[in-house]
Every structure is written in structure tokens, then in C-alpha cells.
Design an enzyme around this catalytic site. Sequence first.
Site, PDB file in Angstrom:
ATOM      1  N   LYS A  74     -65.092 -25.191 -21.405  1.00 50.57           N
ATOM      2  CA  LYS A  74     -65.647 -26.056 -20.366  1.00 50.57           C
ATOM      3  C   LYS A  74     -67.176 -25.969 -20.331  1.00 50.57           C
ATOM      4  O   LYS A  74     -67.861 -26.997 -20.236  1.00 50.57           O
ATOM      5  CB  LYS A  74     -65.044 -25.689 -18.995  1.00 50.57           C
ATOM      6  N   THR A  75     -67.701 -24.761 -20.408  1.00 46.25           N
ATOM      7  CA  THR A  75     -69.161 -24.599 -20.427  1.00 46.25           C
ATOM      8  C   THR A  75     -69.760 -25.241 -21.669  1.00 46.25           C
ATOM      9  O   THR A  75     -70.788 -25.933 -21.609  1.00 46.25           O
ATOM     10  CB  THR A  75     -69.530 -23.107 -20.375  1.00 46.25           C
ATOM     11  N   ASP A 119     -70.302 -24.622 -12.440  1.00 42.17           N
ATOM     12  CA  ASP A 119     -69.164 -23.792 -12.833  1.00 42.17           C
ATOM     13  C   ASP A 119     -68.438 -23.289 -11.586  1.00 42.17           C
ATOM     14  O   ASP A 119     -69.050 -23.091 -10.534  1.00 42.17           O
ATOM     15  CB  ASP A 119     -69.657 -22.610 -13.668  1.00 42.17           C
ATOM     16  N   THR A 168     -61.012 -23.661 -12.813  1.00 41.77           N
ATOM     17  CA  THR A 168     -59.748 -23.147 -13.345  1.00 41.77           C
ATOM     18  C   THR A 168     -58.608 -23.403 -12.372  1.00 41.77           C
ATOM     19  O   THR A 168     -57.456 -23.141 -12.699  1.00 41.77           O
ATOM     20  CB  THR A 168     -59.856 -21.631 -13.596  1.00 41.77           C
ATOM     21  N   ARG A 227     -62.276 -18.392 -26.960  1.00 52.20           N
ATOM     22  CA  ARG A 227     -63.185 -17.303 -26.620  1.00 52.20           C
ATOM     23  C   ARG A 227     -62.594 -15.961 -27.048  1.00 52.20           C
ATOM     24  O   ARG A 227     -63.290 -15.108 -27.593  1.00 52.20           O
ATOM     25  CB  ARG A 227     -63.463 -17.287 -25.114  1.00 52.20           C
TER      26      ARG A 227
END
Length: 359
Positions: A74-75, A119, A168, A227
Site C-alpha cells: 500500500k505504501t 497511512d 488494514t 514484505r
Amino acid sequence: MSMFDNDEAASRLVGGSADADERAVEAVLRPRTLSEFVGQERLREQLSLVLDAARARGHTADHILLSGPPGLGKTTLAMIVAAEMGAPLRITSGPAIQHAGDLAAILSSIGEGDVLFFDEIHRTARAAEELLYTAMEDFRVDVVVGKGPGATAIPLELPRFTLVGATTRTGLLPGPLRDRFGFTGHLDLYEPAELQRVLARSAGLLEVELREDGAHEIAGRSRGTPRIANRLLRRVRDFAQVRADSVVTADIARSALEIFEVDTMGLDRLDRSVLSALCKNFGGGPVGLGTLAVAVAEERETVEEVAEPFLVRAGLLARTPRGRVATPAAWTHLGLAVPQRAPFAGEAELDLFGTNDDN
């Protein structure tokens, strides 16, 4: 409150426990364009249409909401949106915005066409959240000066900007806030084959010789999360450089991940501790979250937010109104015999959302 430009964003929006070198590596591995971004094909196509249309019209892009589990990109996508639009990126997060004034200070400093990445937007304070409504829809905020009967609202016009929100937990976003996003995209967990492509790209950037079977082994233990896959690749690389010939094969990956306590399903020490306590100490449950946290010597929030989501998705643990319960797969994974009278055999209705706070 954190807000900085593109050059700093990639090296600073990484896990707090990572050191400077790890953050630098994370920055190198991040895709810079949609064409470099691996996986999420439908979302990439949708996002490409939104951005291409905005550029063709010479307008800023609509506000974008990205949802999905942590670690899926997402980032990175927010950074790509800014890069594709040729705009500066400003970054903040929900927990950093405790007052409406915090948000007003950020909004008053953005420029025409800027991309503001928000975020954990679901954790924004309510007062700031209400200020965000008019900022997103009307591109203005009303700054209140003074208190009580003498308070005065001063309207502040804002340049047009694109807000990219990441969450999330979409269900915690109020309806009025969700409705103000022009595009909503959801990121799904990656398939092993997609993770192998992620690993192949990362290995090339890290100058690691990664064999296909080595990539397959790492991908299978990465929980469907890029990640995690990249983090495991870096640890396997360390092992291969120190104890092997720097070539990552399946055998090397297995040996390395055994040392770093990542098993074949991707469970780490905390995950196995939770399952082991649940099965061995409490007979499979049901047991309350607080009791389970004490049993593994961790904070309640750590067990609930770090360990449980994957254990539930993997079918190893269930949340019920009476407490946490181990499934037959949990007993099998730990090499234990499944008891004949198990607590998961219909005694309590499953509650996957864990709405009972006492549990």
C-alpha cells in the site's frame, strides 16, 4: 506528526525495528512504477486507468483508498501514484493526527497537485476525521479560533490534491469517509508463484544468485506477503554468504530459515508459542486472549494484532465468543495427536471478528 518528500519517504516508512542499512535496502527494493509492481494485476489495471485519465484531463487524480493486510504494497503504491502523476508526496498517519489542528497544519502546507499519503487512516481522531470530510470534498477547511461563544471559524481554501488512504481494517472507516474516495482498491495476499517473481526481482537488485528451487522454498514460507518474502531473502542471503557459496538453493534456504525459526508454513517463534500454549497448556481452548498473552509472556495487543491474523487465515486458530480455540490443523502442525473430544467440535459458534473483548 510526520510529513516529508519522496526522497525521504522510502527510507523512513519502514518497520521501526529496522536499522539504517535495512531501511536503505527496503528503499532499493520498492518498485518505482506500476509496470515494475509485481502482482495485483486487476488493481494495477484499475489504478492505471484512474491515473492515465487524470493526466489526460490535466487534473489531479481522485482520492484513492487502498485496503488489505500489512506488507502487500500500500505504501509503495502511494509512492507510485505520486511518481506517475509527477507530484510531490507528503506522508502522515492516523495515529499521528490526534487533533484537528494537526491535520489543518498538514493540509495548509500542501501544494497544488500534491499527493498526501495517509497511512492507517482508520486510526485518525474523530475531530480530525470530520475536518477531513470538507478537505476531501470541497478542498477547504474551517479553522476554529478561540473557544466558547467567542469562537470563530475561519475558512481556509486548499489547492486541489490527491489523498491516498491506506487501511488494514476497512470496516472501521465511517461511511461518510469511505464515500469520499473516488477509487477504492483492495490488495489480496500473493500466490507463491507471484512471490517467486517478487523474489527474482529483489534477488537481481541485491545481486543474489537465487535458484528457482530456492525462490520456491522462500515463497512458501512468506505468508503470501512480499514484505516478508524480501525480509526472508535477506536473511537467507546472509546465511548463504557466511556458510555456503553465496548461491541460494532450496537446501540452503531451508537451513537458513531453520536457524531463523521460520517453519514450513511461515510460522515464527511467536506463532508457535501461541499455538503450543493453546494446545499444551489449555487443552486446545477455549481460552481468553489475556490469559493466552500471559502464557506466552507477550502483550495482549501483540498476540491479537501480530500472531492471530495469520493463524486464523491459516486455519490453525479460531476466535469464538468463549475464547481462542486450536483447530485440528494446529495440533497436527505441532506434531501432537488431535484429542478425541476437541473444543472446536461445535461447542461454540465461531466469531472470526473476536467481538468479545473479554476473550
